[in-house]
Design an enzyme around this catalytic site. Structure first.
Site, PDB file in Angstrom:
ATOM      1  N   GLU A 163     -50.409 -12.156  17.555  1.00  0.00           N
ATOM      2  CA  GLU A 163     -50.236 -12.151  19.092  1.00  0.00           C
ATOM      3  C   GLU A 163     -49.698 -13.494  19.186  1.00  0.00           C
ATOM      4  O   GLU A 163     -50.304 -14.736  18.630  1.00  0.00           O
ATOM      5  CB  GLU A 163     -51.535 -11.843  19.720  1.00  0.00           C
ATOM      6  CG  GLU A 163     -51.386 -12.057  21.187  1.00  0.00           C
ATOM      7  CD  GLU A 163     -50.892 -10.853  21.785  1.00  0.00           C
ATOM      8  OE1 GLU A 163     -50.219 -11.114  22.849  1.00  0.00           O
ATOM      9  OE2 GLU A 163     -50.499  -9.693  21.020  1.00  0.00           O
ATOM     10  N   ASP A 164     -48.871 -13.558  20.086  1.00  0.00           N
ATOM     11  CA  ASP A 164     -48.440 -15.069  20.414  1.00  0.00           C
ATOM     12  C   ASP A 164     -47.939 -16.194  19.298  1.00  0.00           C
ATOM     13  O   ASP A 164     -48.345 -17.278  19.468  1.00  0.00           O
ATOM     14  CB  ASP A 164     -49.162 -15.422  21.422  1.00  0.00           C
ATOM     15  CG  ASP A 164     -49.129 -14.924  22.977  1.00  0.00           C
ATOM     16  OD1 ASP A 164     -48.114 -13.731  23.028  1.00  0.00           O
ATOM     17  OD2 ASP A 164     -49.961 -15.012  23.951  1.00  0.00           O
ATOM     18  N   ASP A 201     -47.566  -7.657  18.543  1.00  0.00           N
ATOM     19  CA  ASP A 201     -47.642  -7.089  19.741  1.00  0.00           C
ATOM     20  C   ASP A 201     -46.258  -7.546  20.611  1.00  0.00           C
ATOM     21  O   ASP A 201     -45.515  -6.891  21.456  1.00  0.00           O
ATOM     22  CB  ASP A 201     -48.686  -7.124  20.517  1.00  0.00           C
ATOM     23  CG  ASP A 201     -48.870  -6.392  21.786  1.00  0.00           C
ATOM     24  OD1 ASP A 201     -48.412  -5.368  22.038  1.00  0.00           O
ATOM     25  OD2 ASP A 201     -49.094  -7.060  22.853  1.00  0.00           O
ATOM     26  N   ASP A 202     -46.097  -8.756  20.497  1.00  0.00           N
ATOM     27  CA  ASP A 202     -44.982  -9.435  21.126  1.00  0.00           C
ATOM     28  C   ASP A 202     -43.525  -8.839  20.976  1.00  0.00           C
ATOM     29  O   ASP A 202     -42.741  -8.580  21.771  1.00  0.00           O
ATOM     30  CB  ASP A 202     -44.797 -10.882  21.135  1.00  0.00           C
ATOM     31  CG  ASP A 202     -46.313 -11.629  21.453  1.00  0.00           C
ATOM     32  OD1 ASP A 202     -46.623 -11.449  22.402  1.00  0.00           O
ATOM     33  OD2 ASP A 202     -46.761 -12.017  20.387  1.00  0.00           O
ATOM     34  N   ARG A 221     -76.749  -4.264  40.237  1.00  0.00           N
ATOM     35  CA  ARG A 221     -77.159  -5.669  40.505  1.00  0.00           C
ATOM     36  C   ARG A 221     -76.142  -6.549  40.154  1.00  0.00           C
ATOM     37  O   ARG A 221     -75.958  -7.676  40.876  1.00  0.00           O
ATOM     38  CB  ARG A 221     -78.697  -5.819  39.721  1.00  0.00           C
ATOM     39  CG  ARG A 221     -79.647  -5.224  40.359  1.00  0.00           C
ATOM     40  CD  ARG A 221     -81.009  -5.432  39.540  1.00  0.00           C
ATOM     41  NE  ARG A 221     -81.381  -6.760  39.592  1.00  0.00           N
ATOM     42  CZ  ARG A 221     -81.250  -7.648  38.499  1.00  0.00           C
ATOM     43  NH1 ARG A 221     -80.832  -7.127  37.166  1.00  0.00           N
ATOM     44  NH2 ARG A 221     -81.642  -8.956  38.693  1.00  0.00           N
ATOM     45  N   ASN A 240     -46.935  -3.331  31.448  1.00  0.00           N
ATOM     46  CA  ASN A 240     -47.664  -4.264  30.714  1.00  0.00           C
ATOM     47  C   ASN A 240     -48.089  -3.673  29.131  1.00  0.00           C
ATOM     48  O   ASN A 240     -48.292  -2.584  29.043  1.00  0.00           O
ATOM     49  CB  ASN A 240     -49.118  -4.705  31.384  1.00  0.00           C
ATOM     50  CG  ASN A 240     -49.741  -5.831  30.975  1.00  0.00           C
ATOM     51  OD1 ASN A 240     -50.262  -5.773  29.611  1.00  0.00           O
ATOM     52  ND2 ASN A 240     -49.829  -6.841  31.379  1.00  0.00           N
ATOM     53  N   ALA A 276     -33.809 -14.270  24.877  1.00  0.00           N
ATOM     54  CA  ALA A 276     -33.602 -13.972  23.340  1.00  0.00           C
ATOM     55  C   ALA A 276     -34.619 -14.515  22.347  1.00  0.00           C
ATOM     56  O   ALA A 276     -34.229 -14.836  21.392  1.00  0.00           O
ATOM     57  CB  ALA A 276     -32.169 -14.689  22.935  1.00  0.00           C
ATOM     58  N   ASN A 299     -44.849 -13.009  31.489  1.00  0.00           N
ATOM     59  CA  ASN A 299     -45.940 -13.403  31.809  1.00  0.00           C
ATOM     60  C   ASN A 299     -46.418 -14.912  31.488  1.00  0.00           C
ATOM     61  O   ASN A 299     -45.741 -15.537  30.724  1.00  0.00           O
ATOM     62  CB  ASN A 299     -47.089 -12.476  31.117  1.00  0.00           C
ATOM     63  CG  ASN A 299     -47.306 -11.143  31.438  1.00  0.00           C
ATOM     64  OD1 ASN A 299     -47.113 -10.740  32.613  1.00  0.00           O
ATOM     65  ND2 ASN A 299     -47.067 -10.391  30.425  1.00  0.00           N
ATOM     66  N   ARG A 359     -74.584 -12.213  26.859  1.00  0.00           N
ATOM     67  CA  ARG A 359     -75.837 -11.604  26.791  1.00  0.00           C
ATOM     68  C   ARG A 359     -76.043 -10.288  26.660  1.00  0.00           C
ATOM     69  O   ARG A 359     -76.888  -9.702  26.026  1.00  0.00           O
ATOM     70  CB  ARG A 359     -76.832 -12.341  27.915  1.00  0.00           C
ATOM     71  CG  ARG A 359     -76.309 -11.679  29.209  1.00  0.00           C
ATOM     72  CD  ARG A 359     -76.979 -12.160  30.366  1.00  0.00           C
ATOM     73  NE  ARG A 359     -76.715 -11.565  31.691  1.00  0.00           N
ATOM     74  CZ  ARG A 359     -76.081 -12.051  32.536  1.00  0.00           C
ATOM     75  NH1 ARG A 359     -75.284 -13.050  32.076  1.00  0.00           N
ATOM     76  NH2 ARG A 359     -75.657 -11.617  33.582  1.00  0.00           N
ATOM     77  N   LYS A 402     -57.448  -9.440  24.492  1.00  0.00           N
ATOM     78  CA  LYS A 402     -56.727  -8.469  23.833  1.00  0.00           C
ATOM     79  C   LYS A 402     -57.900  -7.550  23.474  1.00  0.00           C
ATOM     80  O   LYS A 402     -57.700  -6.241  23.601  1.00  0.00           O
ATOM     81  CB  LYS A 402     -55.677  -8.801  22.815  1.00  0.00           C
ATOM     82  CG  LYS A 402     -54.316  -9.298  23.455  1.00  0.00           C
ATOM     83  CD  LYS A 402     -53.586  -8.374  23.837  1.00  0.00           C
ATOM     84  CE  LYS A 402     -52.198  -8.988  24.142  1.00  0.00           C
ATOM     85  NZ  LYS A 402     -50.805  -8.061  24.278  1.00  0.00           N
ATOM     86  N   ARG A 405     -47.437 -20.028  21.145  1.00  0.00           N
ATOM     87  CA  ARG A 405     -46.768 -19.589  22.130  1.00  0.00           C
ATOM     88  C   ARG A 405     -47.561 -18.594  22.920  1.00  0.00           C
ATOM     89  O   ARG A 405     -47.333 -17.546  23.086  1.00  0.00           O
ATOM     90  CB  ARG A 405     -45.385 -18.771  21.556  1.00  0.00           C
ATOM     91  CG  ARG A 405     -44.307 -18.725  22.864  1.00  0.00           C
ATOM     92  CD  ARG A 405     -43.541 -17.558  22.372  1.00  0.00           C
ATOM     93  NE  ARG A 405     -43.961 -16.020  22.453  1.00  0.00           N
ATOM     94  CZ  ARG A 405     -44.294 -15.423  23.392  1.00  0.00           C
ATOM     95  NH1 ARG A 405     -44.038 -15.675  24.639  1.00  0.00           N
ATOM     96  NH2 ARG A 405     -45.103 -14.132  23.045  1.00  0.00           N
ATOM     97  N   TYR A 413     -57.532 -10.220  30.950  1.00  0.00           N
ATOM     98  CA  TYR A 413     -56.254 -10.134  30.284  1.00  0.00           C
ATOM     99  C   TYR A 413     -55.380 -10.998  31.184  1.00  0.00           C
ATOM    100  O   TYR A 413     -55.401 -11.844  32.076  1.00  0.00           O
ATOM    101  CB  TYR A 413     -55.738  -8.938  29.951  1.00  0.00           C
ATOM    102  CG  TYR A 413     -54.593  -8.581  29.333  1.00  0.00           C
ATOM    103  CD1 TYR A 413     -54.288  -9.436  28.153  1.00  0.00           C
ATOM    104  CD2 TYR A 413     -53.650  -7.782  29.528  1.00  0.00           C
ATOM    105  CE1 TYR A 413     -53.180  -9.351  27.445  1.00  0.00           C
ATOM    106  CE2 TYR A 413     -52.394  -7.385  28.949  1.00  0.00           C
ATOM    107  CZ  TYR A 413     -52.195  -8.356  27.805  1.00  0.00           C
ATOM    108  OH  TYR A 413     -51.096  -8.108  26.977  1.00  0.00           O
ATOM    109  N   ALA A 433     -39.732 -11.626  21.948  1.00  0.00           N
ATOM    110  CA  ALA A 433     -39.895 -10.287  22.830  1.00  0.00           C
ATOM    111  C   ALA A 433     -38.613  -9.790  23.417  1.00  0.00           C
ATOM    112  O   ALA A 433     -38.357  -8.582  23.191  1.00  0.00           O
ATOM    113  CB  ALA A 433     -40.743 -10.521  24.175  1.00  0.00           C
TER     114      ALA A 433
END
Length: 627
Positions: free
Chosen positions: A290-291, A313-314, A93, A513, A350, A469, A127, A219, A201, A148, A353
């Site tokens: 992250e970032d 993670d970066d 549905r 990724n 540079a 990205n 919900r 994430k 960032r 993502y 990452a």
């Protein structure tokens, strides 16, 4: 593990909350004929609410999937349509509605089709969490780009306008001195995974301030969908220390602090207070940074990684995925991975990452060369780093300390005809690299001139990694790469692109990724109970991803697996992380599995252990108990 007949009888046809509670007590006491451990997500859910309150709680709401027995037990009879629907019928549905209404959900010309899908999925998330993750898991290839990258970048840019109900926690500079008490405002007594950002960032989009919480939410959606982390035990966090985005500072609808970012010791003191607070309440939580902008990413990683279960993670996740791809590119040439130290690699970018990938690649090369000091020094010479000011050399003034180990020596440059500040096309033309790796966040950086220069690569099968990205920041498109350099290349990007029809075949666009690694790193750390996340654990994750592809696939230019296999990939990566944590004597165990039991597991048993502890989006039996 199969249930004994006595336990099966205990679980049949519950008719009241008191009966179920009694049966749960019997289960907890154990079956005399067999040890028994429930799998993740299979335990009945004990709730302290009924009626409309439970329908308004996305953690426990099943909507029309509540059985008639549950409706009676939870005072829901008459509050739902009478027809009981299966979870699969609910999904069917929803999918019909999604296809029908995704265009109508647009806010106007600026609201893309992808953002319309995000809005509809987000309403479902608000919900009914179980159904939301069921939809995501069963359609991961279609909806991972929505929750993502690349769509999450658009969500973050517009988050102040998209905000409807809170998700996660917000700690700000205005909360200094209060964070230790604030963490107890979160309702979950157990949190396994936190993703935290300061919004400085976000992807390649710059400083988005408090709106960056969208990346933490996205994430964690993948931690749940890919790694099977229980959604009731994840927490997205935004640390709002201000923003230097002048547009946001002037925007009357902006939801964050409208003041310039904290810096220096003031900034560090806020992050310190946050880390102390969350690890005080949840000592075993894993925190993914992250970032964070480059100036803080490395400093915070070094500050915390030896004392807390955390990673960036970066810096580390991106590096691991890149290493897996680089090793795959070697295999695509028909050569063994041990030949990786012979690859010449030009790196564009540079930042955090780029430097993270350089450090990881250098360590991997050194390990393959014997892991000696001379091997480590020799590996350095395989990289040429180009940033916004051109080729990075030892003659550059005020060079970033993180980039200094990769600055080219002047004597080397004389032989190559290069100099400080040589542009990217010039470096590619003179070096003739095997790999052109983009982590610059500059869309179109691999121009026609650069790609034409790359045609002179000394490799029989050169590789292009346009890893930035979101999509608009990719250094080039696969069409540009295949049409200019040739159909013999290996191509990978950070955001998804469709494969390219070459006329005489298919040019495969591999998506390199981070989602291939970070869910497995987090899950493996959780299930091993590792005290910290070591370089060895990260290396094990990358090598398992690199070895996941079959030889015939790699020789055909496919170096990363399909997103549709993400749960299986994550399971394998997590098992590799668990085994490495055990090998390094970092594992402290998880639940009933102590370190000695973990040591006894074979590789196959480790994979089975991981799989058993992955949450599946299935409705639990809901039992009411008065507080």
């Amino acid at each position: 593990m199969a249930l004994s007949s006595s336990l099966q009888r205990l679980l049949r046809k519950p008719s009241s909350s008191s009966q179920i509670l009694q049966r749960m007590k019997l289960l907890a006491a154990g079956d005399p004929s067999r040890s028994f451990t429930t799998c993740e997500g299979s335990r009945p859910a004990i709730v302290h609410k009924r009626s409309l309150d439970i329908l308004h709680d996305p953690w426990f709401n099943k909507g029309t999937a509540f059985s008639m027995t549950e409706r009676d037990r939870l005072d829901l009879r008459g509050l739902l349509p009478p027809n009981h629907m299966t979870p699969q019928q609910q999904i069917e549905r929803f999918m019909v509605d999604l296809k029908r209404f995704q265009v109508n959900a647009r806010d106007g010309p600026s609201d893309t089709n992808a953002l319309a899908k995000w809005r509809i999925l987000n309403r479902l998330h608000d919900r009914n969490e179980t159904m939301y993750y069921k939809v995501l898991v069963e359609n991961i290839e279609e909806y991972a780009p929505i929750v993502y990258t690349p769509t999450v970048g658009l969500v973050c840019q517009n988050y102040s306008g998209l905000f409807r109900r809170p998700r996660g926690m917000y700690f700000s500079a205005a909360d200094r001195g209060e964070m230790m008490s604030m963490v107890y405002n979160w309702p979950a007594d157990q949190v396994d995974m936190i993703v935290v950002t300061d919004g400085s960032r976000i992807l390649g989009l710059g400083d988005l301030g408090v709106q960056g919480i969208g990346i933490a939410i996205g994430k964690l959606d993948l931690y749940v969908a890919a790694a099977g982390i229980n959604p009731q035990r994840v927490l997205p966090v935004m640390i709002d220390v201000g923003t230097n985005n002048e547009k946001l500072l002037r925007d009357p609808l902006y939801l964050g602090l409208q003041e310039h970012r904290l810096d220096g010791e003031d900034y560090i003191s806020v992050i310190d207070e946050f880390m102390e607070a969350v690890f005080t309440r949840w000592p075993h939580v894993i925190v993914q940074f992250e970032d964070f902008q480059s100036k803080w990413a490395f400093k915070l990683l070094q500050r915390y990684r030896n004392n807390y279960r955390m990673f960036n993670d970066d810096v580390q996740g991106t590096a691991g995925v890149a290493i897996a791809g680089l090793l795959g590119a070697v295999r695509a040439q028909g050569r063994p991975m041990i030949d990786f130290p012979k690859q010449k690699i030009v790196v564009a970018g540079a930042g955090s990452a780029g430097i993270g990938v350089l450090n990881a690649a250098r360590k991997t090369m050194a390990r393959l060369l014997g892991n000696t000091e001379s091997a480590f020094e020799s590996a350095r010479s395989q990289f040429w780093v180009v940033d916004a000011m051109g080729l990075v050399t030892e003659s550059r003034a005020n060079i970033d300390p993180e980039a200094l180990p990769f600055a080219r020596k002047l004597k080397e440059l004389e032989r190559q005809g290069l100099h400080e500040g040589s542009n990217l096309a010039e470096v590619v033309k003179k070096v003739k690299p095997d790999v052109l790796l983009g982590l610059s966040a500059v869309g179109g950086l691999f121009s026609k001139e650069v790609l034409e220069s790359f045609k002179e690569s000394s490799s029989t099968r050169p590789a292009i990694f346009a890893m930035s990205n979101p999509t608009k920041n990719a250094e080039c498109t696969p069409e540009e790469a295949f049409s200019i350099v040739g159909d013999h290349i290996v191509f990978a990007s950070g955001s998804p692109f469709p494969d390219v029809n070459l006329g005489n075949g298919i040019g495969h666009c591999n998506q390199g990724n981070n989602m291939y690694l970070f869910p497995g790193i987090g899950l493996g750390t959780l299930l091993s109970g590792a005290r910290v996340i070591s370089d060895g654990m990260l290396q094990a994750a990358a090598e398992r991803l690199a070895g996941y592809m079959k030889d015939d696939e790699v020789l055909n230019g496919i170096i990363y697996p399909s997103i549709s296999s993400i749960r299986d990939i994550t399971k394998e990566v997590a098992a590799a992380v668990v085994r490495e944590a055990v090998a390094e004597d970092l594992a402290e165990g998880y639940r009933e599995m102590d370190p000695r039991e973990l040591q006894k597991l074979t590789p196959e048993e480790t994979v089975a252990y991981v799989k058993k502890n992955m949450w599946d989006p299935a409705y639990p039996t809901v039992v009411y108990r008065k507080e």
